[in-house]
Design a protein around this motif. Structure first.
Motif, short mmCIF file in Angstrom:
data_model
loop_
_atom_site.label_atom_id
_atom_site.label_comp_id
_atom_site.label_asym_id
_atom_site.label_seq_id
_atom_site.Cartn_x
_atom_site.Cartn_y
_atom_site.Cartn_z
N UNK A 48 -10.49 -11.46 5.93
CA UNK A 48 -9.18 -10.82 6.11
C UNK A 48 -9.09 -9.54 5.29
N UNK A 49 -9.54 -9.60 4.04
CA UNK A 49 -9.49 -8.43 3.17
C UNK A 49 -10.33 -7.29 3.74
N UNK A 50 -11.51 -7.60 4.28
CA UNK A 50 -12.37 -6.57 4.84
C UNK A 50 -11.75 -5.95 6.09
N UNK A 51 -11.18 -6.81 6.95
CA UNK A 51 -10.54 -6.28 8.17
C UNK A 51 -9.30 -5.47 7.83
N UNK A 52 -8.57 -5.91 6.82
CA UNK A 52 -7.39 -5.19 6.34
C UNK A 52 -7.80 -3.79 5.88
N UNK A 53 -8.81 -3.70 5.04
CA UNK A 53 -9.25 -2.40 4.53
C UNK A 53 -9.81 -1.52 5.64
N UNK A 54 -10.57 -2.12 6.56
CA UNK A 54 -11.15 -1.33 7.66
C UNK A 54 -10.06 -0.79 8.57
N UNK A 55 -9.06 -1.62 8.86
CA UNK A 55 -7.95 -1.16 9.71
C UNK A 55 -7.16 -0.05 9.06
N UNK A 56 -6.92 -0.16 7.75
CA UNK A 56 -6.21 0.90 7.04
C UNK A 56 -7.02 2.20 7.05
N UNK A 57 -8.31 2.07 6.81
CA UNK A 57 -9.16 3.27 6.78
C UNK A 57 -9.11 3.99 8.12
N UNK A 58 -9.18 3.24 9.19
CA UNK A 58 -9.13 3.84 10.53
C UNK A 58 -7.80 4.56 10.74
N UNK A 59 -6.71 3.94 10.34
CA UNK A 59 -5.39 4.55 10.55
C UNK A 59 -5.19 5.78 9.67
N UNK A 64 -2.66 -18.01 16.71
CA UNK A 64 -2.34 -18.50 15.37
C UNK A 64 -2.59 -17.43 14.33
N UNK A 65 -3.75 -16.82 14.37
CA UNK A 65 -4.09 -15.88 13.32
C UNK A 65 -3.35 -14.56 13.46
N UNK A 66 -2.93 -14.22 14.68
CA UNK A 66 -2.04 -13.06 14.83
C UNK A 66 -0.72 -13.33 14.12
N UNK A 67 -0.18 -14.54 14.28
CA UNK A 67 1.08 -14.89 13.63
C UNK A 67 0.92 -14.98 12.12
N UNK A 68 -0.11 -15.71 11.68
CA UNK A 68 -0.29 -15.92 10.24
C UNK A 68 -0.64 -14.61 9.54
N UNK A 69 -1.67 -13.93 10.00
CA UNK A 69 -2.13 -12.73 9.30
C UNK A 69 -1.17 -11.56 9.48
N UNK A 70 -0.47 -11.52 10.61
CA UNK A 70 0.55 -10.49 10.78
C UNK A 70 1.62 -10.60 9.71
N UNK A 101 -1.27 6.19 -3.97
CA UNK A 101 -2.13 5.57 -2.95
C UNK A 101 -1.34 4.50 -2.19
N UNK A 102 -0.55 3.71 -2.90
CA UNK A 102 0.24 2.68 -2.24
C UNK A 102 1.27 3.31 -1.29
N UNK A 103 1.86 4.42 -1.71
CA UNK A 103 2.82 5.10 -0.83
C UNK A 103 2.14 5.52 0.48
N UNK A 104 0.94 6.04 0.36
CA UNK A 104 0.23 6.45 1.58
C UNK A 104 -0.08 5.25 2.47
N UNK A 105 -0.44 4.13 1.86
CA UNK A 105 -0.84 2.94 2.62
C UNK A 105 0.32 2.25 3.32
N UNK A 106 1.51 2.29 2.72
CA UNK A 106 2.62 1.46 3.19
C UNK A 106 2.93 1.55 4.69
N UNK A 107 3.13 2.75 5.25
CA UNK A 107 3.47 2.79 6.67
C UNK A 107 2.37 2.25 7.57
N UNK A 108 1.12 2.38 7.14
CA UNK A 108 0.01 1.87 7.94
C UNK A 108 -0.08 0.35 7.85
N UNK A 109 0.26 -0.22 6.69
CA UNK A 109 0.31 -1.68 6.57
C UNK A 109 1.37 -2.23 7.51
#
Length: 378
Positions: free
Chosen positions: A51-62, A146-152, A178-186
């Protein structure tokens, strides 16, 4: 047990509270609640790195795909009603270049905000609630939905971490931009996952998110007049816990009544109870009564008696926990998930009583009284 501070969950700590001793007893006897707790804890520990790796990869892409970071910042600040959440054009461009050009730095920031009691305690609970609801529906559950609901919802809950750190300015100060930049993408990632989870899930989240924003706005406002906060204002501020966590519970039943409402009440009340414990922990570690907080509210009413303020905050946490236990009692008698929630609520009670006990042992009352906002030292 799962938490950010391992000292809370060691054997010595557990032996120091009545609920902790009950936890040890259930572990020794391998109770149904304990076995299920261990099952979902193991599932969480297995899934977290992925989850952490997918989270970071998705943020990087955005982040890399955002053509106008400053505009994204302005839009997010307008939505949450706080200009302090936004970076100016130069700072946004700098943060975008820094995180977009250094995946390791972005991965570090993701790891920091995932290192949260709310995330660590919530992820396995949401998985368990989803399974309980699926069993109730008789559809088997599991799979991508399930994981869309849980991880979302974990993403949405995780958004509260950087937002709180920005608002409180008491942790990770060097990473707040850095957190300010990340927030809208999260937030965008959370909405995308929930939109795939099932009918009504995203709509339910949006309603809860709007209420959470109002609670967060009031929390920030109360920082400017903490000694004058009213009970109604404190309760409304705490709605950020109730809205975020309660809505997550409801959506594990795909927002369907009545089970969704049972989950809402249980998760909302448990979150408010943990919030009281978190205020005790933060106050002890910070050396002053947290602003704003229930301990501060009760300290003011008690004429500056800090010890009494924390005693009453603990009592309030137990009231919330009683509401959570009442909700769990609505699950069918003999339900394995009812046993699981019973064990889970023992861990919440232990957490709160542990930090209250630490405060009583160290008794930093004089120093805390001297730093109370809006009052002269006694």
């Amino acid at each position: 047990m799962i938490g950010k501070d391992p000292s809370v969950t060691g054997k010595a700590a557990l032996m120091g509270t009545a609920p902790g001793r009950s936890i040890i007893k259930q572990g020794l006897t391998k109770s149904a609640g304990y076995r299920m707790f261990e099952r979902y804890r193991a599932e969480f520990e297995q899934r977290l790195p992925q989850f952490r790796d997918r989270f970071a990869a998705g943020l990087l892409e955005r982040i890399r795909a955002d053509p106008d970071p400053a505009s994204t910042q302005r839009a997010f600040a307008a939505e949450v009603g706080s200009e302090g959440m936004a970076l100016g054009p130069d700072a946004a461009a700098s943060a975008s270049s820094r995180l977009g050009g250094d995946p390791a730095a972005l991965a570090d920031r993701v790891s920091r905000i995932l290192d949260s009691n709310f995330v660590k305690m919530t992820f396995p609970v949401l998985s368990a609630l989803y399974d309980a609801a699926a069993a109730d529906r008789g559809d088997g559950g599991g799979g991508d939905a399930k994981w869309d609901a849980v991880e979302g919802h974990v993403l949405a809950i995780d958004l509260s971490e950087p937002m709180d750190r920005i608002a409180d300015a008491d942790e990770d100060l060097e990473y707040l931009d850095d957190y300010r930049l990340m927030n809208p993408h999260i937030l965008a990632m959370a909405r995308e996952r929930m939109g795939r989870a099932g009918p009504g899930v995203l709509e339910s989240f949006e309603d809860g998110f709007a209420r959470a924003r109002e609670g967060q706005r009031l929390d920030v406002e109360l920082k400017s007049r903490p000694a004058a906060a009213t009970c109604d204002e404190m309760a409304a501020s705490y709605a950020k816990y109730r809205a975020v966590m309660g809505t997550a519970g409801r959506n594990m039943a795909l927002a369907r009544a009545p089970l969704g409402e049972v989950f809402y009440v249980g998760m909302a009340a448990a979150a408010e109870s943990v919030g009281c414990g978190n205020e005790m922990e933060d106050s002890l570690k910070g050396g002053s009564v947290k602003v704003p907080s229930w301990p501060l509210y009760y300290t003011v009413l008690a004429g500056g008696d800090v010890a009494r303020g924390f005693d009453l905050a603990l009592e309030r946490s137990m009231l919330h926990l009683g509401e959570a236990r009442m909700a769990a009692s609505l699950l069918p008698e003999g339900s394995a998930h009812r046993d699981y929630l019973g064990f889970l609520f023992l861990t919440v009670e232990h957490y709160n009583r542990f930090w209250h006990g630490r405060l009583r042992e160290e008794a930093p009352w004089k120093a805390m009284a001297a730093s109370l906002p809006g009052r002269d030292p006694p």
